[in-house]
Each structure stands twice: as structure tokens, then as C-alpha cells.
Design a protein around this motif. Structure first.
Motif, PDB file in Angstrom:
ATOM      1  N   TRP A  89       0.671  -1.335   0.158  1.00 61.47           N
ATOM      2  CA  TRP A  89      -0.028  -0.101  -0.097  1.00 61.47           C
ATOM      3  C   TRP A  89       0.790   1.454   0.361  1.00 61.47           C
ATOM      4  N   VAL A  90       2.167   0.915  -0.357  1.00 63.71           N
ATOM      5  CA  VAL A  90       3.098   2.523   0.108  1.00 63.71           C
ATOM      6  C   VAL A  90       4.533   1.957  -1.037  1.00 63.71           C
ATOM      7  N   THR A  91       4.900   2.780  -1.554  1.00 62.50           N
ATOM      8  CA  THR A  91       6.091   2.891  -2.362  1.00 62.50           C
ATOM      9  C   THR A  91       7.565   3.870  -1.709  1.00 62.50           C
ATOM     10  N   PRO A  92       8.744   3.546  -2.025  1.00 59.67           N
ATOM     11  CA  PRO A  92       9.506   3.433  -1.498  1.00 59.67           C
ATOM     12  C   PRO A  92       9.422   5.499  -1.004  1.00 59.67           C
ATOM     13  N   ARG A  93       9.077   5.478  -1.356  1.00 59.37           N
ATOM     14  CA  ARG A  93       8.519   7.340  -1.309  1.00 59.37           C
ATOM     15  C   ARG A  93       8.182   7.221   0.606  1.00 59.37           C
ATOM     16  N   SER A  94       7.485   6.711   0.853  1.00 54.50           N
ATOM     17  CA  SER A  94       7.430   6.303   2.785  1.00 54.50           C
ATOM     18  C   SER A  94       7.881   6.229   3.738  1.00 54.50           C
ATOM     19  N   TRP A  95       9.620   5.961   2.871  1.00 56.37           N
ATOM     20  CA  TRP A  95      10.743   6.339   3.825  1.00 56.37           C
ATOM     21  C   TRP A  95      11.554   7.257   3.905  1.00 56.37           C
TER      22      TRP A  95
END
Length: 264
Positions: free
Chosen positions: A13-19
Motif C-alpha cells: 500500500w506504499v512505495t519507497p517514498r514512505s521512507w
């Protein structure tokens, strides 16, 4: 030698952007930080929401093979930190001999973990309620996201994070994880709980996590019967998306300190 590289593994439900916060935070401390995307997820959130075909097609073996290829090219073993499904993938990578130490934040369970609290069932119901969804990419509404990911956030904060991070998830992989405990043989999320060669592993649990509650983390950790270090730490008051919740810096620093201390 102290590890100089950190690999951050995102969940569903997310991508690396969540980091984005953790990556910048660790880079300011002098670490090389990698945030590899799953195969096909290399595009932006907005592109995956517009065309979720890569999400529908990806498999766990493909994800693991890709992550292993990233780690294999590094000159020294990195610290692995995974969130949610990324926590399960961190466990698989450690079992396969990768990483100097691993941290699983609000981890999805590996095969054999049968604890399923009511809040987890409610969180995953939008995907699992209809078997016809099994080969689709299924997203959350904002209300569903707020319950599963950001239940300790204000409505305004939750909505902003939903707009910035949310993408659909692979129903096929989620169904596969659900059925792994009833199908014969080893499935995609199987690990050897008796592997003495595995690097140290820390489970981190948000005390208010609805999607992967503390009981799931405790059960997953108890399955490990090896002589290798396995610990659990709970942070009261934190939701599933603890990587973006105020106070995340303390968690980021403490889990890194643990990983550096126990790295091998």
C-alpha cells in the motif's frame, strides 16, 4: 567493521517514498541508504495509482530475487530495515544469508504465524472479502487507510499521508500469505526458524497498530528457535505507519543503535 549501508524495504500500500524521512535522517548520520522498489514499482505513487498493472503482476519470489541482487552488489553486509510486508521480506533475506542485522517494523507474518487479531482481519477485509479480487491490485479508501495505517493520526494528517503514499496492494500476494498456513509444503513466505546462521533480528511493534498488531510480532518472534538473537520491542501509542508518526526519530535512532550493536 561497523556497517556503513542501510537498506530500507517498503511494505504494501506504499512505495519507497514512505521512507523519505528515514532515508534523509540516516544519510545525515553518514550512512549510505538504499530504498529499493519492488520490480515495476520504480515509478511514482501517482503513476502506480493510474496504472496498477505492475502491482497485479509482481510475486514474492521476484521481489526477493530483486532485493537480493541489490544487496549482493554491496561491498559489505548492510543493515536491513523493513516495514510491514518489508518486515517479512527482511526475515526472508536474513534467512537466505543476507544482512549484518535486521529490523522488522510492524512486520507482516512469515509462514506458520497463525495469530489473527480482530483489528487485523478488519484492516485486510477490503482485500480478502472477495476471492474474485485475488489477481487484482486493491487499494484502500481513506477511511480504510485511516483505520489500518494511521489510526493515531488526526484526520487531516491521515489524509495528507494517504494522498502522498497510498497505492493499491497485490491481492494475490496477500491471499497467498493467508493460505500459506493451510497449503502443503513451503510457500513464498517460509523461513527456517531453526537457522543458526541468520543475522540478529529485532521485531518492532507499534502498540496501537491495527494492521499488524503487537500480538502478531510477539508470535512471529516466538517461532524462532535458533540460537541467533531475536528480540521484540514495543512502542506504545504508535500506529502501523510509525515511520511517519511524530517521534519516529527516536525509533529510527534506537533500532539503528540496536542493529549496529548486534551486527555481524
Amino acid at each position: 567493521m561497523k556497517p556503513d549501508t542501510i537498506v530500507l524495504i517498503h511494505g504494501f500500500w506504499v512505495t519507497p517514498r514512505s521512507w523519505e524521512y528515514w532515508k534523509a535522517h540516516y544519510e545525515r548520520q553518514g550512512y549510505r541508504v538504499l530504498t529499493p522498489a519492488y520490480p515495476g514499482y520504480e515509478v511514482e505513487v501517482e503513476a502506480l495509482n493510474a496504472d496498477p498493472t505492475p502491482i497485479e503482476k509482481v510475486t514474492v519470489p521476484e521481489i526477493i530475487a530483486h532485493l537480493e541482487s541489490v544487496i549482493r552488489d554491496l561491498p559489505t553486509a548492510p543493515i536491513l530495515i523493513g516495514h510491514s510486508a518489508g518486515g517479512a521480506f527482511t526475515q526472508l533475506l536474513l534467512d537466505h544469508g543476507f544482512g549484518a542485522a535486521g529490523v522488522a517494523l510492524n512486520s507482516a507474518p512469515t509462514e506458520g504465524v497463525k495469530v489473527a487479531p480482530p483489528s487485523q482481519l478488519k484492516s485486510t477485509f477490503p482485500v480478502l472479502r472477495n476471492p474474485a479480487n485475488r489477481h487484482k491490485a486493491i487499494g484502500f479508501t481513506h477511511d480504510e487507510w485511516h483505520y489500518a495505517f494511521t489510526n493515531t493520526f488526526s484526520e487531516q494528517e491521515s489524509h495528507a499521508l494517504y494522498e502522498r503514499y497510498h497505492i493499491p496492494a497485490s491481492a494475490s500476494i496477500l491471499w497467498g500469505s493467508l493460505l500459506a498456513n493451510v497449503q502443503p509444503g513451503h510457500q513464498d513466505v517460509w523461513v527456517d526458524y531453526h537457522n543458526d546462521n541468520r543475522a540478529p533480528l529485532l521485531f518492532v511493534s507499534g502498540g496501537e497498530d491495527h494492521l499488524m498488531p503487537p500480538s502478531v510480532q510477539r508470535s512471529n518472534a516466538k517461532h524462532y528457535k535458533s540460537n541467533t538473537l531475536t528480540e521484540v520491542k514495543e512502542y506504545p501509542g504508535y500506529a502501523h505507519l510509525l515511520t511517519a508518526q511524530p517521534g519516529w526519530e527516536q525509533i529510527a535512532d534506537e533500532v539503528l543503535a540496536w542493529a549496529v550493536q548486534h551486527a555481524r
